[in-house]
Design a protein around this motif. Structure first.
Motif, PDB file in Angstrom:
ATOM      1  N   ARG A   1      -7.803   0.322   0.810  1.00 19.32           N
ATOM      2  CA  ARG A   1      -8.125  -1.035   1.278  1.00 19.32           C
ATOM      3  C   ARG A   1      -7.380  -1.362   2.568  1.00 19.32           C
ATOM      4  O   ARG A   1      -7.825  -2.212   3.330  1.00 19.32           O
ATOM      5  N   THR A   2      -6.248  -0.689   2.802  1.00 16.29           N
ATOM      6  CA  THR A   2      -5.373  -1.045   3.915  1.00 16.29           C
ATOM      7  C   THR A   2      -5.156   0.076   4.913  1.00 16.29           C
ATOM      8  O   THR A   2      -5.187  -0.139   6.111  1.00 16.29           O
ATOM      9  N   ILE A   3      -4.902   1.279   4.409  1.00 15.59           N
ATOM     10  CA  ILE A   3      -4.567   2.409   5.274  1.00 15.59           C
ATOM     11  C   ILE A   3      -5.835   3.223   5.513  1.00 15.59           C
ATOM     12  O   ILE A   3      -6.593   3.469   4.579  1.00 15.59           O
TER      13      ILE A   3
ATOM     14  N   VAL B   1      -4.995   1.977  -2.056  1.00 19.02           N
ATOM     15  CA  VAL B   1      -4.406   2.268  -0.748  1.00 19.02           C
ATOM     16  C   VAL B   1      -5.462   2.191   0.343  1.00 19.02           C
ATOM     17  O   VAL B   1      -5.221   1.680   1.442  1.00 19.02           O
TER      18      VAL B   1
ATOM     19  N   THR C   1      -4.521   8.269   5.021  1.00 15.70           N
ATOM     20  CA  THR C   1      -4.189   8.244   3.596  1.00 15.70           C
ATOM     21  C   THR C   1      -4.319   9.630   2.989  1.00 15.70           C
ATOM     22  O   THR C   1      -3.417  10.110   2.302  1.00 15.70           O
TER      23      THR C   1
ATOM     24  N   PRO D   1       0.810  -1.218   0.000  1.00 14.94           N
ATOM     25  CA  PRO D   1       0.000   0.000   0.000  1.00 14.94           C
ATOM     26  C   PRO D   1       0.846   1.271   0.000  1.00 14.94           C
ATOM     27  O   PRO D   1       0.430   2.287  -0.554  1.00 14.94           O
ATOM     28  N   TRP D   2       2.024   1.227   0.584  1.00 15.57           N
ATOM     29  CA  TRP D   2       2.876   2.417   0.592  1.00 15.57           C
ATOM     30  C   TRP D   2       3.397   2.720  -0.811  1.00 15.57           C
ATOM     31  O   TRP D   2       3.500   3.885  -1.194  1.00 15.57           O
TER      32      TRP D   2
ATOM     33  N   TYR E   1       1.763   1.949  -3.544  1.00 14.44           N
ATOM     34  CA  TYR E   1       0.580   2.488  -4.214  1.00 14.44           C
ATOM     35  C   TYR E   1       0.358   3.954  -3.857  1.00 14.44           C
ATOM     36  O   TYR E   1      -0.040   4.760  -4.694  1.00 14.44           O
TER      37      TYR E   1
ATOM     38  N   THR F   1      -1.208   4.217  11.400  1.00 15.58           N
ATOM     39  CA  THR F   1      -0.700   3.715  10.118  1.00 15.58           C
ATOM     40  C   THR F   1      -0.240   2.275  10.275  1.00 15.58           C
ATOM     41  O   THR F   1       0.374   1.913  11.267  1.00 15.58           O
ATOM     42  N   PRO F   2      -0.540   1.441   9.289  1.00 10.93           N
ATOM     43  CA  PRO F   2      -0.083   0.052   9.366  1.00 10.93           C
ATOM     44  C   PRO F   2       1.424  -0.034   9.131  1.00 10.93           C
ATOM     45  O   PRO F   2       2.017   0.848   8.522  1.00 10.93           O
TER      46      PRO F   2
END
Length: 109
Positions: free
Chosen positions: A51-53, A49, A58, A2-3, A5, A107-108
């Motif tokens: 979807r995760t963060i 992005v 974001t 994701p980062w 992306y 943040t993940p």
């Protein structure tokens, strides 16, 4: 992933915004096409992005880094000048992005 992306989304947005200035109000076809493609890439990867963060994190990173990058490009390419309060404000935006990434648990990894 994701980062990565998010980096691509930021790059697309910065390219699109820079081309928006060059398009002269969409009167120049080449830059106008770059605007549409840049923003399409930006929003597609931004959606991935998200979807995760988390949304707020974001958007803060995306917009904060974008503001700083577009400001730098405006200065280097278009000769735009900023006064002290404008530079302070942009510095605070960048500081906020750093705080989110370094100290926030939102943040993940």
């Amino acid at each position: 992933m994701p980062w990565l992306y998010l980096i691509v989304a930021i790059a697309g947005e910065v390219i699109g915004t820079t081309a928006l200035k060059a398009s002269d109000g969409f009167t120049r076809a080449g830059p106008a096409v770059v605007v549409v493609i840049g923003y399409a890439i930006a929003f597609y990867f931004l959606a991935l992005v998200l979807r995760t963060i988390p949304l707020g994190v974001t958007y803060a990173i995306w917009s904060g880094v974008g503001v700083a990058a577009v400001t730098l490009i405006g200065w280097l390419v278009y000769g735009q000048r900023l006064d002290g309060p404008a530079m302070l404000g942009i510095g605070l935006i960048v500081a906020g992005v750093v705080v989110l990434n370094v100290w926030s648990g939102a943040t993940p990894d």
